[in-house]
Each structure stands twice: as C-alpha cells, then as structure tokens.
Motif scaffolding. Sequence first.
Motif, short mmCIF file in Angstrom:
data_model
loop_
_atom_site.label_atom_id
_atom_site.label_comp_id
_atom_site.label_asym_id
_atom_site.label_seq_id
_atom_site.Cartn_x
_atom_site.Cartn_y
_atom_site.Cartn_z
N ALA A 179 26.90 -1.56 -27.92
CA ALA A 179 27.72 -2.45 -28.61
C ALA A 179 28.54 -1.86 -29.63
O ALA A 179 28.08 -1.01 -30.26
N GLY A 180 29.92 -2.16 -29.52
CA GLY A 180 30.76 -1.50 -30.56
C GLY A 180 31.20 0.11 -30.19
O GLY A 180 32.05 0.55 -30.94
N LYS A 181 30.48 0.65 -29.31
CA LYS A 181 30.97 1.97 -28.96
C LYS A 181 32.38 2.32 -28.35
O LYS A 181 32.39 1.33 -27.43
N LYS A 182 32.80 3.19 -28.42
CA LYS A 182 34.10 3.45 -27.93
C LYS A 182 34.29 4.56 -27.04
O LYS A 182 33.70 5.63 -26.89
N ASN A 183 35.11 4.51 -25.91
CA ASN A 183 35.10 5.50 -25.03
C ASN A 183 33.89 6.23 -24.50
O ASN A 183 33.93 7.42 -24.07
N VAL A 184 33.15 5.04 -24.06
CA VAL A 184 31.90 5.44 -23.40
C VAL A 184 32.14 6.32 -22.00
O VAL A 184 32.88 5.70 -21.24
N GLU A 185 31.24 7.07 -21.67
CA GLU A 185 31.64 7.83 -20.46
C GLU A 185 30.87 7.35 -19.55
O GLU A 185 29.79 6.56 -19.72
N ASN A 186 31.05 7.70 -18.42
CA ASN A 186 30.44 7.35 -17.01
C ASN A 186 30.27 5.88 -16.75
O ASN A 186 29.28 5.40 -16.30
N GLY A 187 31.53 4.98 -17.01
CA GLY A 187 31.37 3.69 -16.82
C GLY A 187 31.21 3.35 -15.58
O GLY A 187 30.67 1.98 -15.32
N ASP A 188 31.55 3.84 -14.53
CA ASP A 188 31.61 3.67 -13.17
C ASP A 188 30.09 3.95 -12.31
O ASP A 188 29.94 3.71 -11.23
#
Length: 277
Positions: A179-188
Amino acid sequence: MNKQTLENTISILGCGWLGLPLAAHLVQEGYTVKGSVTQAERFEALRQKGIAPYQVEITDTSITSNDLAGFLESEILIINIPPSRREDVLLYHQAQMKLLLDQVLKSPAKHVIFVSSTSVYPDLNQEVTELETAPPSKDSGKALLAVEKMLRTNPHLITTIVRFAGLVGYDRLPGRFLAGKKNVENGDAPINVIHQDDCIALITGIIQQQAWGEIFNACADMHPTRREFYTLAAAKAGLELPTFAAATDPHFKIINSEKIKQRLNYSFKYPDPLGLL
C-alpha cells in the motif's frame, strides 16, 4: 505412553500464525496435540484450545525446553519453524535442525511433516512442479532445501515435505504489503499464495490419508498478477493504492499443486486469490 496412545498424538513445533490454528483444528478432529512456543507466557492461549503447551527454543548451538522429551513423545511431529531472517541463515537453520534431529531420533516420533516453502524454487519464468531441480537463488530457500534433504534421507524417519506458497488469510492482510508504494517492480509477474484454511486442511489430509514420504507443492490454483492482486487488496482495505513501474520482462514462477490435489482428492477452499480479498 503406549503405542496405541502415541498413534493419536501429534506434536507441532512452532504454534504461531499457522501452527496454533492448525493445532486447534487437530484437537477438534480428535487428536491429542502438543504444541511448542518459545515463551511460557503463551501457554494459556494453547491450553484454552485444548493443546498441551511446551516451551521449546532452538538456536544454532542449543535447545532450551521445559520438557523436550515429553514434547517429542508422539507418533507424528510437525516442524513449523521458518528460517530466521539473518545473514547466516543458510548455516544457522541447518544447525538448528541438526540439533532438533538428534533429539527426534531419540524419541518415538517416526512420521514428520516439514513445513517448507516454494522459495526452494528460483524464478524460472515457467510453471514448476515438485520434480524441479534448479537450485534456489536465496539463502533462505537453500536452507530449507538442505533441511528437506536432511530429513528425507534419514532412514529412521518417514518425512513428508509441504512447500507452501505465500501465506495469507485473517490477520495477515495483503493490502498492507505494498500500500502506498511507488514504482513497484515486477507488476506483471503472476503471484503464488495460499490461504491459511487451505494449509490447515492439506496438513490434516496428509495425516488422515497417511500421505507419507512425499513432497508436495501447495498453492492456490489461480495466479493473478502482482499489479492486480495488490491493487485490489489495497483498495478493499481502504489504503493508498500502490503504483507499478512500466512493464518490463517479469521474473516469476507459477507453482503447480496438482500432485497434492490428486493425492488427497482435494479442492482448494480459496482457488482464486482475488476471491479472498
């Protein structure tokens, strides 16, 4: 204890988030259950659920207990203590389990269920089954794999390994994870999770159907992406939504649980992770 009594007795090493409700469920199923915690202050919580409490704390050099021999006086031992988060986890966890194994071999316990993790598999960008032999990438996974081998190759024990995916359910709310984190990697990347209720049902099934000497993966059937799962989880929890970095080549694994489903004739209570949010 005589042999007849032992056959109905289960010891659970580690009565925490999973071990305590598992122990309570097995009591309801008619088993005599012994449960371990590291602090005696938690004894009353176990007693209230009909679990015989024991204090057991294992480091890499010693085991501290109020009655280790009494705790291990069972037909079945469930080992449910994950590797510690520490830099020397690979050596530390193996040393812990070696100390424990030395004591287990002096006890009447002959059947072991070892709660492991799908972290024993690296990200191969493909589906993985129990036959996968590629080595883990993280030290925690390497530690678990080494302990699995330690138990499975011991001729005096019959061990079943259960490799659980990420544990969710009840007070373990995934909405808070990102929650609230930005530009999280590996979203797919597809995710691998399993609900606490399914974990408990599967371990109970292994015991009741005597599925000994096996290695099982255990993960929900469906694998939504990290983006789908954690965005919905945060929204359902009323938290700030995470944002994800632009799509790149994901790194992932998809855990296949067909073996345990077929062996136990089991259907997951929560086959779709999105459905448990």
